[in-house]
Design a protein around this motif. Structure first.
Motif, PDB file in Angstrom:
ATOM      1  N   VAL A   5      21.768  21.106 -15.572  1.00 44.72           N
ATOM      2  CA  VAL A   5      20.810  20.160 -15.921  1.00 44.72           C
ATOM      3  C   VAL A   5      21.022  19.442 -16.944  1.00 44.72           C
ATOM      4  O   VAL A   5      20.633  18.343 -17.147  1.00 44.72           O
ATOM      5  CB  VAL A   5      19.226  20.653 -15.529  1.00 44.72           C
ATOM      6  CG1 VAL A   5      18.327  19.818 -15.340  1.00 44.72           C
ATOM      7  CG2 VAL A   5      19.554  21.824 -14.080  1.00 44.72           C
TER       8      VAL A   5
ATOM      9  N   TRP B 267      20.937  15.269 -17.893  1.00 49.93           N
ATOM     10  CA  TRP B 267      20.148  14.670 -18.755  1.00 49.93           C
ATOM     11  C   TRP B 267      20.971  13.737 -19.668  1.00 49.93           C
ATOM     12  O   TRP B 267      20.597  12.494 -20.125  1.00 49.93           O
ATOM     13  CB  TRP B 267      19.442  15.549 -19.446  1.00 49.93           C
ATOM     14  CG  TRP B 267      18.607  15.385 -20.677  1.00 49.93           C
ATOM     15  CD1 TRP B 267      17.364  14.557 -20.936  1.00 49.93           C
ATOM     16  CD2 TRP B 267      18.958  15.656 -22.209  1.00 49.93           C
ATOM     17  NE1 TRP B 267      17.106  14.476 -22.221  1.00 49.93           N
ATOM     18  CE2 TRP B 267      17.987  14.983 -22.953  1.00 49.93           C
ATOM     19  CE3 TRP B 267      20.014  16.407 -22.519  1.00 49.93           C
ATOM     20  CZ2 TRP B 267      17.945  15.052 -24.328  1.00 49.93           C
ATOM     21  CZ3 TRP B 267      20.181  16.322 -24.231  1.00 49.93           C
ATOM     22  CH2 TRP B 267      19.023  15.748 -25.096  1.00 49.93           C
TER      23      TRP B 267
ATOM     24  N   GLN C 195      22.160  10.904 -17.939  1.00 47.72           N
ATOM     25  CA  GLN C 195      21.248   9.858 -17.421  1.00 47.72           C
ATOM     26  C   GLN C 195      20.875   8.828 -18.832  1.00 47.72           C
ATOM     27  O   GLN C 195      20.709   7.837 -18.755  1.00 47.72           O
ATOM     28  CB  GLN C 195      19.933  10.389 -16.894  1.00 47.72           C
ATOM     29  CG  GLN C 195      19.917  10.548 -15.649  1.00 47.72           C
ATOM     30  CD  GLN C 195      18.476  10.925 -14.996  1.00 47.72           C
ATOM     31  OE1 GLN C 195      17.775  11.732 -15.907  1.00 47.72           O
ATOM     32  NE2 GLN C 195      18.222  11.043 -13.970  1.00 47.72           N
TER      33      GLN C 195
ATOM     34  N   PHE D  90      15.768  23.454 -23.792  1.00 52.63           N
ATOM     35  CA  PHE D  90      15.291  23.261 -22.445  1.00 52.63           C
ATOM     36  C   PHE D  90      14.696  24.122 -21.691  1.00 52.63           C
ATOM     37  O   PHE D  90      14.008  24.189 -20.747  1.00 52.63           O
ATOM     38  CB  PHE D  90      16.119  22.199 -21.531  1.00 52.63           C
ATOM     39  CG  PHE D  90      16.343  20.744 -22.074  1.00 52.63           C
ATOM     40  CD1 PHE D  90      14.870  20.003 -22.209  1.00 52.63           C
ATOM     41  CD2 PHE D  90      17.456  20.031 -22.571  1.00 52.63           C
ATOM     42  CE1 PHE D  90      14.955  18.520 -22.662  1.00 52.63           C
ATOM     43  CE2 PHE D  90      17.494  18.818 -22.803  1.00 52.63           C
ATOM     44  CZ  PHE D  90      16.217  18.150 -22.854  1.00 52.63           C
TER      45      PHE D  90
ATOM     46  N   TRP E  36      10.217  21.486 -17.327  1.00 51.57           N
ATOM     47  CA  TRP E  36      11.043  20.145 -17.370  1.00 51.57           C
ATOM     48  C   TRP E  36      11.091  19.321 -16.031  1.00 51.57           C
ATOM     49  O   TRP E  36      11.642  19.933 -15.062  1.00 51.57           O
ATOM     50  CB  TRP E  36      12.101  20.536 -17.979  1.00 51.57           C
ATOM     51  CG  TRP E  36      13.254  19.597 -18.503  1.00 51.57           C
ATOM     52  CD1 TRP E  36      12.887  18.326 -18.988  1.00 51.57           C
ATOM     53  CD2 TRP E  36      14.412  19.367 -18.573  1.00 51.57           C
ATOM     54  NE1 TRP E  36      13.832  17.509 -19.273  1.00 51.57           N
ATOM     55  CE2 TRP E  36      14.847  18.338 -19.036  1.00 51.57           C
ATOM     56  CE3 TRP E  36      15.578  20.627 -18.142  1.00 51.57           C
ATOM     57  CZ2 TRP E  36      16.269  18.037 -19.104  1.00 51.57           C
ATOM     58  CZ3 TRP E  36      16.939  20.308 -18.495  1.00 51.57           C
ATOM     59  CH2 TRP E  36      17.129  18.985 -18.906  1.00 51.57           C
TER      60      TRP E  36
ATOM     61  N   LEU F  61      13.015  16.378 -16.392  1.00 52.11           N
ATOM     62  CA  LEU F  61      14.025  15.187 -16.723  1.00 52.11           C
ATOM     63  C   LEU F  61      13.164  14.182 -17.619  1.00 52.11           C
ATOM     64  O   LEU F  61      13.693  13.485 -18.354  1.00 52.11           O
ATOM     65  CB  LEU F  61      14.913  14.693 -15.764  1.00 52.11           C
ATOM     66  CG  LEU F  61      16.028  15.515 -15.440  1.00 52.11           C
ATOM     67  CD1 LEU F  61      16.912  14.646 -14.457  1.00 52.11           C
ATOM     68  CD2 LEU F  61      17.027  15.765 -16.686  1.00 52.11           C
ATOM     69  N   PHE F  62      11.810  13.926 -17.162  1.00 48.88           N
ATOM     70  CA  PHE F  62      10.990  12.682 -17.684  1.00 48.88           C
ATOM     71  C   PHE F  62      10.119  13.290 -18.594  1.00 48.88           C
ATOM     72  O   PHE F  62       9.664  12.625 -19.839  1.00 48.88           O
ATOM     73  CB  PHE F  62      10.387  11.872 -16.644  1.00 48.88           C
ATOM     74  CG  PHE F  62      11.605  11.407 -15.431  1.00 48.88           C
ATOM     75  CD1 PHE F  62      12.377  10.319 -16.056  1.00 48.88           C
ATOM     76  CD2 PHE F  62      11.498  11.948 -14.352  1.00 48.88           C
ATOM     77  CE1 PHE F  62      13.181   9.972 -15.310  1.00 48.88           C
ATOM     78  CE2 PHE F  62      12.589  11.451 -13.492  1.00 48.88           C
ATOM     79  CZ  PHE F  62      13.462  10.491 -13.881  1.00 48.88           C
TER      80      PHE F  62
ATOM     81  N   PHE G 184      13.471  22.362 -13.268  1.00 45.61           N
ATOM     82  CA  PHE G 184      14.821  22.235 -14.048  1.00 45.61           C
ATOM     83  C   PHE G 184      14.775  23.048 -15.474  1.00 45.61           C
ATOM     84  O   PHE G 184      15.785  23.687 -15.963  1.00 45.61           O
ATOM     85  CB  PHE G 184      14.741  20.718 -14.661  1.00 45.61           C
ATOM     86  CG  PHE G 184      14.891  19.572 -13.451  1.00 45.61           C
ATOM     87  CD1 PHE G 184      15.483  20.132 -12.346  1.00 45.61           C
ATOM     88  CD2 PHE G 184      15.043  18.333 -13.819  1.00 45.61           C
ATOM     89  CE1 PHE G 184      15.991  19.234 -11.241  1.00 45.61           C
ATOM     90  CE2 PHE G 184      15.078  17.394 -12.688  1.00 45.61           C
ATOM     91  CZ  PHE G 184      15.500  17.988 -11.526  1.00 45.61           C
TER      92      PHE G 184
END
Lengths: 278, 311
Positions: free
Chosen positions: A125, A129, A132, B58, B63, B65-66, B279
């Motif tokens: 993941v 990130w 992206q 993370f 989480w 992603l945003f 996530f």
């Protein structure tokens, strides 16, 4: 004594061949038979000859499914494989060469990273990130860079072991003749690395072409299908069409098979020189 | 590595080569420029090291992603409190050690067979290695059909001999072992190849000397082949353990971690959590996988390399 040797050579050989037929060939024959059946017969999953051989028909049908998706997937997979393997070969040959030739403090760091790259499982993941952030998530270029990166460590190991077999005197001769570092590497060293380049190309091309996990995470939309993803999605969508499923299994097995037939000897030689010393 | 090799300074060939710093001062480029590290290094740092390091942060967040919210060790607590996730942890260890051990034993046996002068050797070598090249998903789907509990070829044959017909991947007790078996089938070729290389590299004088001393086949194997094939064995163990602990695609293609969670491994749990949009939890799974693999591989590697050095 002679009888015993004869028995050992032939009896053991014949038993081994019979076992290998059952264990290794039956699954492949099964795939071919299934790919030639009609949907109903294939659904029975029996190890029988098809009553009507419809290889051609199944072939065209599987190609046309979902608007020629398999064809698009083949093109994507080929691009992905070729570009990422080229990047991998050039970049890791450069590192392997330096690691073997130059004695600097950086070597320890680089060797550590190579080993870490081999052992550490990629953090998926967070990689998404990063992709992206760079605006290349779910694109073929992004996937290419990921595949190239993940193949670096193993390729570097193979190159590093092989560079040791090229005499340093060649470097010196080239330098005296006025070759710069770039010329020395690309014109003198890289051509001499040919055997291990072939090994790296074959091993990594097969790995990238067959990779399923990478595209599953990093190419999730259906815009850029690869063959492995297409195959996987195919089995979850059309439960009844086993003949087409097995035809696609057969089709995506062919490119690695061709590579293997052409480079059989080199793979074995290169793997052995690199892997055992590795 | 040769330490005696002489690097000739093109600007001043009579002078003994100095350290590269000295060369630089006179404006002579080293034939081995350090920037050769840069292309691979950039890829490695951006697409491997950066995600790996950031995963430690993370993993401690909720989480999407945003947005991210720091929740400390919450993800790890959740991971070890959910039975399904703990099961995945145990399964990973079983799967990794089982496949690795089987590949060592079978690979060595096959390599001994394929380096002895038997009939049909070339064919056997080719056929053992071939599954290595086939797509894992393809192999998974093929074996799913072959092992189908009701119409599968394997169970039909077993039924013909009036033997029990197990539900290979539908029985929760058997699913993980079935997938491991297919993994061994697919991967034993690599192990065999590496062992073959190791055996071929042993000088034939050793075997002859052992024979002259009157050693039988078993003694030759025990006292000559086995100790000298150790570097190859180290390679096989390391590669197959790393692969086994991290494996995902075969399991996913054959069982999706099922039935229930009986064949889930850490890697498939990571994917499921990712799919569900957790996530942070998924990344925590990644960190756990990282710790498991490192905690196993570092001592294994150290042990194997030390023994090698003693020889």
């Amino acid at each position: 004594m002679t009888f015993r040797r004869f028995a050992r050579k032939y009896l053991v050989g014949i038993i081994a061949i019979l076992v290998s037929v059952v264990v290794f060939l039956v699954p492949f024959i099964f795939v071919v038979l299934q790919a030639a059946k009609d949907p109903k017969e294939a659904g029975l999953m029996g190890f029988t000859l098809p009553s009507t051989w419809q290889v051609g028909q199944n072939f065209f049908e599987v190609i046309q499914t979902n608007n020629y998706q398999l064809l698009a997937a083949f093109i994507n997979s080929f691009i992905l494989t070729i570009v990422s393997v080229v990047i991998m070969v050039v970049f890791s040959a450069m590192v392997g060469y330096l690691l073997q030739r130059k004695r600097s403090k950086l070597n320890h760091v680089a060797n550590f990273f190579v080993l870490a790259g081999l052992i550490v499982p990629p953090a998926v993941v967070p990689t998404i990130w990063v992709l992206q952030g760079l605006g290349i998530f779910d694109t073929l270029p992004g996937m290419i860079l990921i595949e190239a990166t993940l193949g670096l460590s193993f390729s570097i190991l193979l190159f590093r072991a092989f560079v040791a077999t090229i005499p340093r005197e060649l470097d010196e001769a080239a330098v005296i003749d006025g070759a710069g570092p770039m010329r020395l590497f690309f014109r003198v060293i890289l051509p001499l690395l040919r055997p291990v380049v072939i090994t790296v190309v074959v091993v990594q091309a097969v790995a990238v072409f067959n990779d399923f996990t990478g595209p599953l995470y990093f190419l999730p939309s259906s815009d850029n299908p690869t063959v492995q993803l297409t195959l996987y999605n195919y089995q979850s969508q059309s439960v009844s069409q086993y003949n087409l499923l097995f035809m696609s299994i057969l089709l995506i097995t062919i490119p690695p098979l061709i590579m293997y037939i052409f480079f059989n000897r080199q793979i074995v030689a290169g793997m052995t020189s690199g892997a055992v010393k590795g | 590595m040769t330490t005696t090799a002489v690097r000739i300074d093109p600007a001043n060939p009579t002078k003994a080569p100095g350290r590269s710093r000295g060369d630089k001062r006179r404006g002579v480029r080293s034939p081995y420029p350090s920037w050769f590290y840069i292309p691979a290094g950039v890829l490695y740092l951006v697409f491997f090291a950066l995600p790996t390091f950031s995963s430690f942060y993370f993993a401690l967040t909720r989480w999407t992603l945003f947005s991210q919210q720091f929740i400390g060790l919450g993800n790890f607590v959740q991971f070890f409190q959910t039975p399904a996730l703990t099961q995945g942890f145990i399964n990973t260890l079983i799967y990794g050690f089982l496949t690795s051990a089987a590949k060592v034993v079978l690979g060595l046996a096959l390599a001994l067979l394929l380096t002895s002068p038997i009939f049909g050797r070339g064919y056997l070598r080719a056929v053992v290695f071939f599954p290595v090249l086939v797509s894992t998903v393809g192999v998974g789907l093929t074996f799913k059909s072959l092992l189908d509990p009701f119409h599968g070829v394997v169970n039909s044959v077993l039924g013909f001999f009036h033997l029990p017909q197990p539900g290979w991947y539908t029985d929760p007790h058997l699913a993980l072992l079935t997938v491991a078996g297919v993994d061994i089938w697919k991967g034993v070729g690599i192990a065999t190849l590496i062992f073959m290389a190791g055996i071929v590299a042993i000088p034939s004088e050793y075997f002859e000397a052992a024979r002259v001393d009157g050693a039988g086949s078993w003694n030759v194997f025990r006292n000559v082949t086995l100790p000298l094939v150790r570097p190859a064995m180290a390679t096989v163990i390391i590669l197959s353990l790393i692969g086994g602990l991290r494996s995902f695609d075969l399991i996913w293609a054959m069982t999706n971690g099922g039935p229930g969670f009986s064949s889930d491994v850490i890697a498939s749990v990571i994917y499921k959590q990712y799919q569900a949009g957790f996530f942070g939890l998924s990344t925590a799974g990644n960190v756990i996988l990282f710790i498991v693999v490192t905690a196993i591989m570092v001592p294994v590697q150290w042990l194997l390399n030390r023994r090698e050095a003693e020889l």
